[in-house]
Each structure stands twice: as C-alpha cells, then as structure tokens.
Design an enzyme around this catalytic site. Structure first.
Site, PDB file in Angstrom:
ATOM      1  N   GLY A   1     -33.288  -8.429  19.174  1.00  0.00           N
ATOM      2  CA  GLY A   1     -34.189  -9.337  18.843  1.00  0.00           C
ATOM      3  C   GLY A   1     -34.247 -10.442  17.935  1.00  0.00           C
ATOM      4  O   GLY A   1     -34.907 -11.415  17.709  1.00  0.00           O
TER       5      GLY A   1
ATOM      6  N   ALA B   1     -33.933 -11.931  29.657  1.00  0.00           N
ATOM      7  CA  ALA B   1     -35.314 -11.058  29.930  1.00  0.00           C
ATOM      8  C   ALA B   1     -36.343 -11.983  30.047  1.00  0.00           C
ATOM      9  O   ALA B   1     -37.525 -11.574  29.967  1.00  0.00           O
ATOM     10  CB  ALA B   1     -35.721  -9.894  28.721  1.00  0.00           C
TER      11      ALA B   1
ATOM     12  N   ASP C   1     -24.185  -4.272  29.091  1.00  0.00           N
ATOM     13  CA  ASP C   1     -25.138  -5.203  28.440  1.00  0.00           C
ATOM     14  C   ASP C   1     -26.749  -4.777  28.773  1.00  0.00           C
ATOM     15  O   ASP C   1     -27.165  -5.101  29.833  1.00  0.00           O
ATOM     16  CB  ASP C   1     -25.056  -6.450  28.506  1.00  0.00           C
ATOM     17  CG  ASP C   1     -26.146  -7.360  27.708  1.00  0.00           C
ATOM     18  OD1 ASP C   1     -25.891  -7.287  26.530  1.00  0.00           O
ATOM     19  OD2 ASP C   1     -27.008  -7.888  28.363  1.00  0.00           O
TER      20      ASP C   1
ATOM     21  N   GLY D   1     -27.390  -6.440  17.883  1.00  0.00           N
ATOM     22  CA  GLY D   1     -28.667  -7.394  17.673  1.00  0.00           C
ATOM     23  C   GLY D   1     -29.690  -7.077  18.414  1.00  0.00           C
ATOM     24  O   GLY D   1     -29.525  -6.915  19.920  1.00  0.00           O
TER      25      GLY D   1
ATOM     26  N   GLY E   1     -32.242 -13.196  18.938  1.00  0.00           N
ATOM     27  CA  GLY E   1     -31.618 -14.412  20.015  1.00  0.00           C
ATOM     28  C   GLY E   1     -32.844 -15.550  20.031  1.00  0.00           C
ATOM     29  O   GLY E   1     -33.934 -15.180  19.859  1.00  0.00           O
TER      30      GLY E   1
ATOM     31  N   CYS F   1     -35.425 -15.171  22.703  1.00  0.00           N
ATOM     32  CA  CYS F   1     -35.738 -13.482  22.745  1.00  0.00           C
ATOM     33  C   CYS F   1     -37.229 -13.441  22.438  1.00  0.00           C
ATOM     34  O   CYS F   1     -37.571 -14.048  21.260  1.00  0.00           O
ATOM     35  CB  CYS F   1     -34.963 -12.952  22.173  1.00  0.00           C
ATOM     36  SG  CYS F   1     -35.325 -11.510  21.386  1.00  0.00           S
TER      37      CYS F   1
HETATM   38  P1  XMP Z   1     -28.600 -16.724  20.339  1.00  0.00           P
HETATM   39  O1  XMP Z   1     -29.705 -16.646  19.075  1.00  0.00           O
HETATM   40  O2  XMP Z   1     -27.491 -17.320  20.007  1.00  0.00           O
HETATM   41  O3  XMP Z   1     -28.786 -15.322  20.811  1.00  0.00           O
HETATM   42  O4  XMP Z   1     -29.498 -17.562  21.304  1.00  0.00           O
HETATM   43  C1  XMP Z   1     -28.078 -14.827  21.889  1.00  0.00           C
HETATM   44  C2  XMP Z   1     -28.339 -13.455  22.304  1.00  0.00           C
HETATM   45  O5  XMP Z   1     -29.863 -13.431  22.680  1.00  0.00           O
HETATM   46  C3  XMP Z   1     -29.889 -12.285  23.512  1.00  0.00           C
HETATM   47  N1  XMP Z   1     -30.820 -12.432  24.475  1.00  0.00           N
HETATM   48  C4  XMP Z   1     -32.182 -12.052  24.605  1.00  0.00           C
HETATM   49  N2  XMP Z   1     -32.732 -11.018  23.759  1.00  0.00           N
HETATM   50  N3  XMP Z   1     -34.617 -11.223  25.417  1.00  0.00           N
HETATM   51  C5  XMP Z   1     -34.063 -10.729  24.274  1.00  0.00           C
HETATM   52  O6  XMP Z   1     -34.778  -9.647  23.535  1.00  0.00           O
HETATM   53  C6  XMP Z   1     -33.846 -12.019  25.965  1.00  0.00           C
HETATM   54  O7  XMP Z   1     -34.556 -12.473  27.151  1.00  0.00           O
HETATM   55  C7  XMP Z   1     -32.604 -12.341  25.787  1.00  0.00           C
HETATM   56  N4  XMP Z   1     -31.872 -13.253  26.265  1.00  0.00           N
HETATM   57  C8  XMP Z   1     -30.636 -13.130  25.544  1.00  0.00           C
HETATM   58  C9  XMP Z   1     -28.676 -11.775  23.935  1.00  0.00           C
HETATM   59  O8  XMP Z   1     -28.105 -10.674  23.107  1.00  0.00           O
HETATM   60  C10 XMP Z   1     -27.923 -13.054  23.439  1.00  0.00           C
HETATM   61  O9  XMP Z   1     -26.576 -12.635  23.665  1.00  0.00           O
END
Ligand code: XMP
Length: 493
Positions: free
Chosen positions: A306, A404, A254, A304, A308, A311
């Site tokens: 961006g 992140a 990942d 996916g 999240g 995110c």
């Molecule tokens: P949801 O919308 O369900 O999404 O909260 C979960 C997904 O968000 C991603 N994720 C991130 N993407 N920066 C990002 O660009 C981040 O800090 C980050 N943390 C999580 C990840 O794919 C997760 O499964």
C-alpha cells in the site's frame, strides 16, 4: 527502545538521520561501492529496480536501468493468454547489448531484401549474418546495405560477401576480438567453426558500450539482465517458461497479497517445474509474510503493501503497513536469509537511503520514474492554466497508473478477475493519474545515485554495505523521530 518499537506506525517522512563524521573525499558513484543483492544469486552494482508496472517498465526502461547498474522488471500487464508481447520485451533487452552474440539473427542469401528489412525493424538489430542451409557464413547484411535500396532484390545482391569479410575461427574473448577488430579496422567480426559454420558475432558497438557502462548489470554473456513478472494463477507457469526461454534472469511472482494460499500454491508449482531458477515473490509487509516466503524457498522478497504512488489499497481496504515499519519488521524476520526489495513509497531521493537502511537491499521505483521518455505509453498535450497570467498553455503529460487500477485491470482483463463480467465490480485498488512528461530517465537515476553517495558520506561510511552495517548495529546513533514542526522544517518547501 528497540528500533521496531521506534518505527511502529511510521514511514519515510517521520525520520531524519543524524550526520556522522565523514570519511569520503568524493561523493561519486564511480568511487563508492553501491552494490547490493537483488536476490540470492543476483547482485546489482546500483540498488535500483524499476517497478513491474505497465506505465513504467517495458524494454526501453529495463535497458536504461540495467545500463545504469540496476534492473528492470517487465510487467505482466498483458492480456491473459497473450504471452508473446511480454516475451518480446524480454528479448529486446537481452538483444540490446552483448559481449559476444552467441545466437545472432541470420538470413538466407535468397531471402528478399524486404524480408531482411522487416526482420531488422522487428528485432531492432542492424546486422544480419547471411548463412546457407548448413549455417555456413556466406555474407553480412547491415542497415547500411539497405540504404537507398528499393528492397526489390535479394539479400545476396546487397550483402558483403564472405570473401570480403574478415572472420575468425573458434570462440575468443572480447579483449581478443577487440584486438582483431582494431587491427583490421572492422566493425563486425563473425566467429566460425572449422567447417565455416556460424558460431557467434562480435560488434564494435557492443564492445564500446561495455566500456562506456562499466556498472551495467550484465549476465555471463555480456547481455543486460532483466526480470519479468508473472501472476499466481491462469497462464503463469506457461508464461514463466516462455520468459525464461527468452532469457529473463529472474522471475517475480507479483501479487497484491503475497502472504496467501494462492502464493503458496504458485511457489510450490514454480519450484516443481523450474527447480532452483531465480525467483522473487511478493508483496508482503509483515514478519509472518517474510517467514512464509523464506520457508517456501524463494530467492528474494518484495516488501510493501500500500505505499505505492498509484495505489489505493489502504484507502479502499484499510489494510497495509507504513513502509518503514514494514521494512524493519521484514528485515528482522529475513535475518539475512534472503535479500529484500523495498517496494513503493519512495517519492524523494532522500527516501532511497531510508529504504536501504531500514530494511531494503534494493529499492523498487514506480512513480519516481513516471513521465520519463523510457516509460511506455503516449505523450498527450493537455491545456494547463498558468495562475499568474491566466493564460492556457499546452503541456505534455504521460499516464501513470496502479496495476490494480480499473483502467489497468480492464486493459489486461486481469487473470485473477477474468471471470468478473461487471467492470464496476472489479474492486480496483489503484488509480490512474497524468504526470508531466520529462526527459530521459538516465539523468534522473544518476541524480538519485549521487544523492545516495552523499547520504553515505553524511552517514560516515565508505560504501552502502558499510553504512547498512553501521546503521543496523547502532540505529540509535542515526534515527531521529520527527515532530510535526521538524517535519515541516525538513520537507515542506
Ligand atoms: P511507487 O511509490 O514507487 O510504488 O510508485 C510502486 C509500487 O506500487 C505498487 N503498486 C500498486 N499497489 N495497487 C496497489 O496497492 C496498485 O494498483 C498498484 N500498482 C502498483 C507496486 O508494488 C509497485 O512496485
């Protein structure tokens, strides 16, 4: 207009689906087939995956989600080089529920009761099989035997000795074990070989659990399935080896941008070392990204960039693809060769069916599960002002953060960024927020699944797979592109 053209630049709240003639009498997950592939060789009875985020999935969440028919992916948010904590989470899931326990925890009769008690606490296991140096069964020690004990004796003083135990020679299946246990009114049944050596242990609790959760995601030994995430640099191969040894059913490479030279190297190295072990990789959001990963032989792809909830990639870099457009594009490129996980952006239950129709075979959830009891992290009380009365009350909150986010990176000194000394320059692409603490994730998941069944009914199908086929054959019968005002009418409440 092709579906791809229709969804370009669009995401979940841009669409509704037209209701169809319903053929379902009861909208209930026990009667509607929701099964869907997670990866080439793994299928879930419920298409739900909990996100590999350090505020979402550790053992407790993975256990709950697997018992409800999905799967959890243990995050890699542990410090570089510190593989053991992640391995322990995987072990806890694999130990939680068994059909027949092939490698039960054992203890020697001359061990101290303190040691035995510590082992029970550490492993969360309530029964230790007492064996001699030749692994012959000499007794059983359970938490009950330690109750009211000062722990200053030896295991042999408290255990139920072999002569008072009912044991069975040879390996039997769980049906047979249940019959023996019912007839002799026992809760634990050690299985031994002709020489009296321990082969396995069956417990009544596990057999009951198996019956109570028929949709649970289990491996061939009746243990719950679990996935674990790794990165693409640093200790990732060593981590993968340890996680696989602990029983992880699938490894997820990942990284934020999976269509990359870093990923190419990582998948190649993984395949070289682990052969055809089940491997999911991501994230990507384009047809090129999918083709790139399919060509490298991965078994599943996470889609996916961006969307999240935690995110900020799109805010900070302006790169990303609206999630519905990404799913349609990626599904067409995958062309059924590998299953896709729709990862991110699902904020309301109605988006689940969108994710599953537009392109996902399963859906990964982060923020939708945040704040539940099974998420890692402490609950903190924060003062909140009630607008009507202007009174301040204490409300329980839990932290939810992007992997992140600055806080998450600093906590684990991310592998990819470990050489960066200046914390300010880490380039965070996520944020940390407080979310209200709520109850167990189980009713949350069950509600989602009921809504999914209702959606299948509205869609005129009898199962998830059937609705996916109908939708993909004739998307024009379903997809309604919303205007600003119809979106307000639909979702503003
Ligand atoms: P949801 O919308 O369900 O999404 O909260 C979960 C997904 O968000 C991603 N994720 C991130 N993407 N920066 C990002 O660009 C981040 O800090 C980050 N943390 C999580 C990840 O794919 C997760 O499964």
């Amino acid at each position: 207009m092709s579906l791809l053209d229709l969804v370009r630049g669009c995401t979940f709240d841009d669409f509704l689906f037209t209701p169809q003639y319903s053929v379902i009498e009861r909208r209930d997950p026990s009667g509607i087939d929701l099964s869907s592939p997670l990866s080439r060789n793994l299928t879930l009875k419920r298409p739900i995956v909990s996100a590999n985020m350090d505020t979402i999935t550790r053992a407790e969440m993975a256990i709950a989600v697997a018992e409800e028919g999905g799967i959890g992916i243990i995050d890699r948010g542990f410090r570089t080089g510190d593989i053991e904590p992640q391995v322990r989470e995987v072990e806890r899931v694999k130990r939680r529920q068994h059909g027949i326990i092939g490698d039960p925890y054992t203890v020697r009769p001359d061990a101290s009761l303190t040691e035995a008690s510590e082992m029970m606490n550490r492993t969360g296991v309530g029964t230790l099989v007492v064996v001699d140096e030749a692994r012959r069964v000499v007794g059983l020690l359970t938490t009950r035997d330690l109750r009211f004990s000062s722990n200053d004796g030896r295991v042999r003083d408290r255990m139920t000795p072999r002569e008072d135990l009912i044991v069975r020679e040879g390996v039997i299946d769980s049906g047979e074990a249940e019959a023996v246990m019912r007839a002799s009114k026992i809760k634990k049944l050690p299985l031994i070989d002709a020489g009296g050596r321990l082969l396995a242990l069956v417990t009544a609790k596990d057999l009951i659990k198996q019956k109570q959760a028929p949709a649970a995601t289990r491996d061939a030994h009746g243990r719950l399935r679990v996935g674990a995430a790794i990165g693409a640099k640093g200790d990732y191969l060593e981590r993968a080896a340890e996680l696989r040894r602990a029983g992880a059913d699938v490894i997820v490479i990942d990284i934020a941008h999976g269509h990359s030279v870093v990923m190419a190297r990582a998948v190649e190295a993984f395949r070289r070392q682990f052969g055809d072990a089940e491997l999911i990789a991501g994230n990507v959001a384009t047809a090129e990204g999918v083709t790139f990963l399919v060509d490298r032989g991965v078994d599943g792809i996470k889609v996916g960039i961006g969307p999240g909830g935690g995110c900020t990639t799109r805010l900070n870099t302006n790169f990303g693809v609206p999630q519905v457009a990404a799913l349609v594009d990626c599904r067409m490129a995958a062309a059924g060769r590998v299953p896709l996980i729709a990862d991110g952006g699902v904020k309301r239950d109605g988006s689940l069916i969108q994710a599953l129709l537009f392109g996902g075979d399963t859906v990964m959830l982060g923020s939708a599960l945040a704040g539940t009891i099974e998420t890692p992290g402490d609950t903190v009380q924060k003062p909140v002002v009630i607008p009507e009365s202007h009174k301040t009350v204490k409300v329980p909150f839990k932290v939810f953060r992007g992997m992140a986010s600055l806080q998450a990176i600093v906590d684990r000194l991310d592998v990819e960024d470990s050489s960066v000394a200046d914390v300010e320059a880490l380039g965070a692409e996520g944020m940390e927020i407080s979310v209200p603490a709520r109850g167990s994730v189980r009713p949350v998941l069950r509600d989602m699944l009921k809504h999914l069944c209702s959606a299948i009914s509205y869609g005129g199908a009898g199962s998830l797979a059937e609705l996916q086929k109908k939708f993909r054959d004739h998307p024009e019968r379903y997809v309604i592109r919303l205007t600003e005002s119809s979106r307000r009418e639909s979702f503003d409440r």
